[in-house]
Write an enzyme that holds these catalytic residues in place. Structure first.
Site, PDB file in Angstrom:
ATOM      1  CB  ILE A  78      47.965 -17.668 -14.896  1.00 11.31           C
ATOM      2  CG1 ILE A  78      47.909 -19.151 -14.080  1.00 11.31           C
ATOM      3  CG2 ILE A  78      49.286 -17.335 -15.023  1.00 11.31           C
ATOM      4  CD1 ILE A  78      48.839 -20.175 -14.272  1.00 11.31           C
ATOM      5  CG  HIS A 104      40.217 -13.394 -21.248  1.00 12.49           C
ATOM      6  ND1 HIS A 104      39.923 -13.378 -22.495  1.00 12.49           N
ATOM      7  CD2 HIS A 104      39.363 -14.384 -20.883  1.00 12.49           C
ATOM      8  CE1 HIS A 104      39.005 -14.260 -23.095  1.00 12.49           C
ATOM      9  NE2 HIS A 104      38.772 -15.072 -21.735  1.00 12.49           N
ATOM     10  CD  GLU A 157      51.932  -9.945 -23.165  1.00 13.92           C
ATOM     11  OE1 GLU A 157      51.425  -9.883 -24.403  1.00 13.92           O
ATOM     12  OE2 GLU A 157      53.009 -10.360 -23.182  1.00 13.92           O
ATOM     13  NE  ARG A 204      49.122 -18.309  -3.720  1.00 19.86           N
ATOM     14  CZ  ARG A 204      50.202 -17.683  -3.604  1.00 19.86           C
ATOM     15  NH1 ARG A 204      51.342 -18.298  -4.502  1.00 19.86           N
ATOM     16  NH2 ARG A 204      50.535 -16.692  -3.018  1.00 19.86           N
ATOM     17  CD  GLU A 248      33.739 -22.211 -19.668  1.00 19.65           C
ATOM     18  OE1 GLU A 248      34.627 -22.598 -19.402  1.00 19.65           O
ATOM     19  OE2 GLU A 248      33.078 -21.191 -20.338  1.00 19.65           O
TER      20      GLU A 248
END
Ligand code: DLZ
Length: 153
Positions: free
Chosen positions: A84, A90, A87, A129, A60
């Site tokens: 991140i 996506h 599995e 990070r 978004e």
């Protein structure tokens, strides 16, 4: 300290900077946003000239940035998201869409939009990070100011 890049001191007073932050993985996006804000204030950007917008996820942030551009609220934007890898696929789809979407906004709108999206293979990479000295938010804030000044030059 950021690897491989230095920024000249600049005066950001009078610049209007947008921050569009995803709430997914907010344990990382929140400190990154703080890093961006710190860089803006250190360079003289006034608090009244910072527009902060939250959106649900990284997918978004493009819409949020476009909204700020279409309503002429800002001179540059930092989009913040942390993806991140899981599995499923996506991660790949969202990462590519956001990367291309932010690229399109830069080219089409004329407003600089900083790619403040971490695409991490695991939580440790996101942690490394987004915290302390290696918080990527600070150089992303500096980048927004530099690009806003370039845009106005
Ligand atoms: C659905 C999803 C997943 C699986 N992972 C993340 C993520 O790691 N980081 C992130 O910012 N957002 C994630 N999302 C949510 C999508 O960005 C988006 O909000 C939804 O697909 C709805 O469009």
């Amino acid at each position: 300290m950021t690897k491989g890049i230095t920024f000249e001191p600049v005066n950001g007073e009078g610049l209007r900077i947008g921050i569009v932050k995803a709430r997914w993985n907010s344990q990382y996006t929140d400190p990154i946003a703080q890093g961006v804000l710190q860089a803006l204030y250190d360079s003289g950007v006034l608090a009244k000239d910072v527009v902060e917008l939250e959106v649900p996820g990284a997918y978004e942030v493009m819409y949020g940035a476009k909204h700020l551009i279409d309503t002429n609220q800002v001179d540059a934007i930092v989009c913040i998201g942390v993806l991140i890898k899981g599995e499923s696929l996506h991660f790949e789809y969202i990462s590519e869409a956001v990367s291309l979407g932010i690229k399109d906004l830069n080219i089409i709108s004329g407003v600089p939009v900083v790619f403040g999206i971490l695409t991490c293979l695991n939580e440790a990479q996101a942690e490394a990070r987004s915290q302390g000295e290696s918080n990527h938010g600070y150089p992303w804030g500096q980048t927004a100011i530099e690009m806003a000044l370039l845009c106005k030059s």
